[in-house]
Design an enzyme around this catalytic site. Structure first.
Site, PDB file in Angstrom:
ATOM      1  N   ARG A  14       0.841  -1.189   0.000  1.00  0.00           N
ATOM      2  CA  ARG A  14       0.000   0.000   0.000  1.00  0.00           C
ATOM      3  C   ARG A  14       0.880   1.245   0.000  1.00  0.00           C
ATOM      4  O   ARG A  14       1.954   1.245   0.638  1.00  0.00           O
ATOM      5  CB  ARG A  14      -0.851  -0.043   1.276  1.00  0.00           C
ATOM      6  CG  ARG A  14      -1.843   1.076   1.450  1.00  0.00           C
ATOM      7  CD  ARG A  14      -2.964   0.986   0.493  1.00  0.00           C
ATOM      8  NE  ARG A  14      -4.103   1.796   0.898  1.00  0.00           N
ATOM      9  CZ  ARG A  14      -5.079   2.148   0.062  1.00  0.00           C
ATOM     10  NH1 ARG A  14      -5.068   1.751  -1.201  1.00  0.00           N
ATOM     11  NH2 ARG A  14      -6.098   2.862   0.488  1.00  0.00           N
ATOM     12  N   THR A  57      -9.774   0.295  -9.999  1.00  0.00           N
ATOM     13  CA  THR A  57      -8.837  -0.579  -9.353  1.00  0.00           C
ATOM     14  C   THR A  57      -8.901  -1.826 -10.191  1.00  0.00           C
ATOM     15  O   THR A  57      -9.778  -1.952 -11.034  1.00  0.00           O
ATOM     16  CB  THR A  57      -9.315  -0.810  -7.910  1.00  0.00           C
ATOM     17  OG1 THR A  57      -9.256   0.447  -7.251  1.00  0.00           O
ATOM     18  CG2 THR A  57      -8.512  -1.826  -7.158  1.00  0.00           C
ATOM     19  N   ASN A 116      -6.074   4.235  -7.160  1.00  0.00           N
ATOM     20  CA  ASN A 116      -7.285   4.797  -6.570  1.00  0.00           C
ATOM     21  C   ASN A 116      -8.241   5.172  -7.701  1.00  0.00           C
ATOM     22  O   ASN A 116      -8.835   4.299  -8.291  1.00  0.00           O
ATOM     23  CB  ASN A 116      -7.013   5.978  -5.639  1.00  0.00           C
ATOM     24  CG  ASN A 116      -8.234   6.298  -4.793  1.00  0.00           C
ATOM     25  OD1 ASN A 116      -9.088   5.429  -4.601  1.00  0.00           O
ATOM     26  ND2 ASN A 116      -8.361   7.497  -4.305  1.00  0.00           N
ATOM     27  N   ASP A 118      -7.816   8.296   0.371  1.00  0.00           N
ATOM     28  CA  ASP A 118      -8.332   7.212   1.218  1.00  0.00           C
ATOM     29  C   ASP A 118      -8.093   7.475   2.703  1.00  0.00           C
ATOM     30  O   ASP A 118      -8.620   6.763   3.561  1.00  0.00           O
ATOM     31  CB  ASP A 118      -7.714   5.861   0.825  1.00  0.00           C
ATOM     32  CG  ASP A 118      -8.439   5.229  -0.358  1.00  0.00           C
ATOM     33  OD1 ASP A 118      -9.520   5.714  -0.721  1.00  0.00           O
ATOM     34  OD2 ASP A 118      -7.924   4.248  -0.921  1.00  0.00           O
ATOM     35  N   SER A 162     -10.207  -0.513   1.046  1.00  0.00           N
ATOM     36  CA  SER A 162     -11.313  -1.477   1.019  1.00  0.00           C
ATOM     37  C   SER A 162     -10.977  -2.693   0.160  1.00  0.00           C
ATOM     38  O   SER A 162     -11.818  -3.581  -0.012  1.00  0.00           O
ATOM     39  CB  SER A 162     -12.571  -0.821   0.439  1.00  0.00           C
ATOM     40  OG  SER A 162     -12.940   0.284   1.212  1.00  0.00           O
ATOM     41  N   GLY A 180     -13.785   0.604  -5.077  1.00  0.00           N
ATOM     42  CA  GLY A 180     -13.747   1.463  -3.893  1.00  0.00           C
ATOM     43  C   GLY A 180     -14.514   0.837  -2.737  1.00  0.00           C
ATOM     44  O   GLY A 180     -14.328  -0.344  -2.411  1.00  0.00           O
TER      45      GLY A 180
HETATM   46  O1  DON Z   1      -7.954   1.136  -1.544  1.00  0.00           O
HETATM   47  C1  DON Z   1      -9.112   1.462  -1.757  1.00  0.00           C
HETATM   48  O2  DON Z   1     -10.049   1.077  -1.090  1.00  0.00           O
HETATM   49  C2  DON Z   1      -9.434   2.364  -2.946  1.00  0.00           C
HETATM   50  N1  DON Z   1      -8.295   3.202  -3.216  1.00  0.00           N
HETATM   51  C3  DON Z   1      -9.810   1.534  -4.115  1.00  0.00           C
HETATM   52  C4  DON Z   1     -10.212   2.379  -5.292  1.00  0.00           C
HETATM   53  C5  DON Z   1     -11.057   1.680  -6.254  1.00  0.00           C
HETATM   54  O3  DON Z   1     -11.379   0.536  -6.106  1.00  0.00           O
HETATM   55  C6  DON Z   1     -11.513   2.490  -7.390  1.00  0.00           C
HETATM   56  N2  DON Z   1     -12.185   1.648  -8.327  1.00  0.00           N
HETATM   57  N3  DON Z   1     -13.037   1.405  -8.871  1.00  0.00           N
END
Ligand code: DON
Length: 568
Positions: A94, A378, A398, A420, A450, A471
């Site tokens: 991360r 993502t 993100n 985030d 998430s 997300g």
């Molecule tokens: O780590 C996370 O929860 C977010 N940054 C994920 C972002 C994400 O899944 C965007 N996509 N559709």
């Protein structure tokens, strides 16, 4: 006849059926990922004798080339690994807050969150982790050299690939929204002379960067010319990342969180993802419920899941964060006792409005006795190999195309993961998620995620590998796919393709994808007091399951967006 009988018998025994019409079937391994190029890269490595981890590294680099919205070297992610010898680990790469990040960096002088500051431009960027994470995975669990596993990605970047329809569409969208980000528009939008579907897309700058990583490993990215260019491009757009931040970046090997659901073992991502804990706690809340009399996507089914989701997301808002900075009551949150306590006020006939669901406080937690040990963009991909090793990996910038900052001359985008974090206690981030002190910005801290790469096991063996982008919706997506499999006996492909819905406590509404809730069901839910909000398709689940009939692997690419599977 005997064969058919035994097949049916095995299927009934297994409870989890293979796909009725699997996307792909392979005896020696399967890769399911967003792009065809990434699947090809993974299978090439499996065929060269690599294991699932080698293949996953190849897939990840190939996604950085063929899926620039999310596949990345300028972002981060999580890799969950289950080795056939029983070892299981979660690799956390991360992003981290830069060393000079401050708690109030996204607030104005009056203490208000400045819209857009945490999502666009240099300040939105967290220190990238992908390159170091992939190297760690390869060193510890892979069997081939970095030189070998990076070859497919470098080839794709150099020779180019035909732009698929949806990528041309995304580039068009980027062109409109990335005004002022000249390098990004030069590379992905040809300075406004937009790419058409079918055009060849070559990335010589990215190929150069990948070759430096291939040759020098972490040093080729976290120091030297790439690092210097990264810092410069980040600074140009107001960012704070220093060369020291890059040198100091460290991926972490963590212990996966585990639970069990109706006899299946669940293995998922620990903090700094909220995914694994929230997923297992929601499954625990569902476990005492009987599904045999509940119709799939009936008002009763949607109400139950919405109530479970609200409770888990309420606790997410205060109890989950980077475990290196905040003491998480993990054992409690994963316990059946917590789930029982949390659902004590659940009534199958009425709504509990989000405003009357409070995150549990210290006193509530003290009452929970854990008895003994209980066991828009993502991308997620899944890989298994012929030995039974499995990788479940979710990686992200993100938002789609991250911060829009491309490192000049090196062809890769930087993430906007700083969003985030909780910019201010109680204020929603761009996914509407509420955070508090636990997830406040601190130098070197990892922002709460998430992302929920997950593996479902039976009797110690890998049964299903899954995860999703989306997300805040990722966790409820993974939950519904597991419940579709276990509670409704769906074949894997159906469980993946099935429409979905989502509640995250705040805002207090059930969001649902196309055709997820019929008009009459919506009426019933609205009569109970639920707010409903329809949205476009979300959550590309790319899953694999063990095929109990023929013994190989079934890959189920999610048909709702665009993804691919390839078998070996
Ligand atoms: O780590 C996370 O929860 C977010 N940054 C994920 C972002 C994400 O899944 C965007 N996509 N559709």
């Amino acid at each position: 006849m005997k064969f058919i009988q035994s097949v049916i018998f095995v299927m009934v025994l297994a409870n989890i059926l293979p796909a009725a019409q699997p996307g792909v079937y392979g005896n020696n391994g399967v890769v399911v990922a967003h792009t065809q190029q990434a699947c090809d890269a993974g299978i090439e490595i499996l065929q060269a004798g690599g294991n699932a981890v080698d293949a996953a590294v190849a897939v990840s680099y190939a996604l950085a080339v063929s899926h620039p919205q999310a596949g990345n070297i300028g972002g981060g992610g999580f890799m969950l690994i289950q080795m056939a010898d029983g070892q299981s680990v979660a690799i956390d790469f991360r992003e981290m807050a830069p060393g000079n990040a401050t708690r109030d960096m996204f607030l104005d002088d009056s203490g208000k969150v400045v819209p857009g500051k945490s999502v666009k431009g240099g300040l939105a960027v967290g220190v990238p982790g992908t390159v170091a994470g992939l190297q760690l995975a390869l060193d510890k669990y892979g069997s081939l050299s970095r030189q070998k596993v990076m070859k497919p990605a470098i080839r794709i970047a150099q020779r180019g690939f035909e732009i698929p329809y949806h990528l041309a569409y995304s580039f068009g969208w980027l062109n409109q929204s990335a005004a002022g980000f000249d390098e990004t528009r030069r590379i992905f939008c040809r300075n406004g002379e937009l790419y058409m579907p079918g055009d060849l897309f070559k990335q010589p700058d990215l190929a150069k960067t990948l070759k430096l990583i291939q040759k020098h490993g972490n040093v080729g990215f976290y120091s030297g010319e790439v690092a210097e260019a990264l810092v410069k491009s980040n600074l140009k757009y107001g960012g704070k990342i220093s060369l020291k931040d890059l040198e100091n970046y460290k991926p972490v090997i963590r212990k996966p969180v585990t639970g069990n659901y109706r006899g299946f073992e669940i293995l998922s991502m620990p903090p700094p993802s909220s995914g694994g804990i929230a997923l297992i706690s929601m499954l625990n809340m569902l476990e005492p419920m009987r599904f045999d009399s509940i119709g799939w996507h009936s008002a009763q089914h949607i109400q139950l899941l919405a109530e479970v989701e609200k409770r888990a997301y309420a606790d997410r808002s205060v109890w989950l964060a980077d475990p290196d900075y905040f003491d998480i009551p993990q054992e409690k949150l994963l316990s059946k006792a917590y789930a029982y306590y949390r659902m004590a006020d659940y009534d199958s006939l009425t709504i509990t409005p989000s405003d009357s669901i409070y995150p549990l406080n210290d006193k509530d937690l003290a009452k929970i006795q854990v008895l003994g040990h209980e066991s828009e963009e993502t991308t997620h991909f899944s890989v298994v190999d012929r030995w039974g090793n499995a990788v479940s990996m979710t990686t992200t910038l993100n938002w789609s195309f991250g911060s829009y900052v491309t490192v000049e001359g090196f062809g890769f985008l930087l993430n906007n993961e700083m969003d985030d974090f909780s910019s201010k206690p109680g204020e929603p981030n761009s996914f509407g998620l509420i955070g508090n002190d636990a997830n406040a910005i601190e130098p070197g801290k990892r922002m709460l995620s998430s992302m929920t790469p997950t593996i479902v096991m039976k009797d110690g063996k890998v049964l299903v590998v899954l995860g999703a982008p989306g997300g805040s919706t990722i966790i409820t997506t993974v939950l519904q796919v597991i419940s579709n499999l276990v509670d409704f006996g769906m074949p894997l492909q159906d469980a993946v393709n099935a429409p979905r819905f989502h509640h995250q406590w705040q805002p207090d509404m059930i969001q649902f994808g196309p055709r997820a809730i019929s008009k009459d069901t919506a009426n019933l839910l609205q009569q109970m007091g639920y707010q409903l909000s329809e949205r476009s398709a979300y959550g590309e689940v790319n899953a694999i399951s063990r095929d109990r009939v023929f013994g190989g692997w079934v890959g189920a690419p999610d048909y709702r967006i665009t993804s691919h599977g390839k078998a070996y």
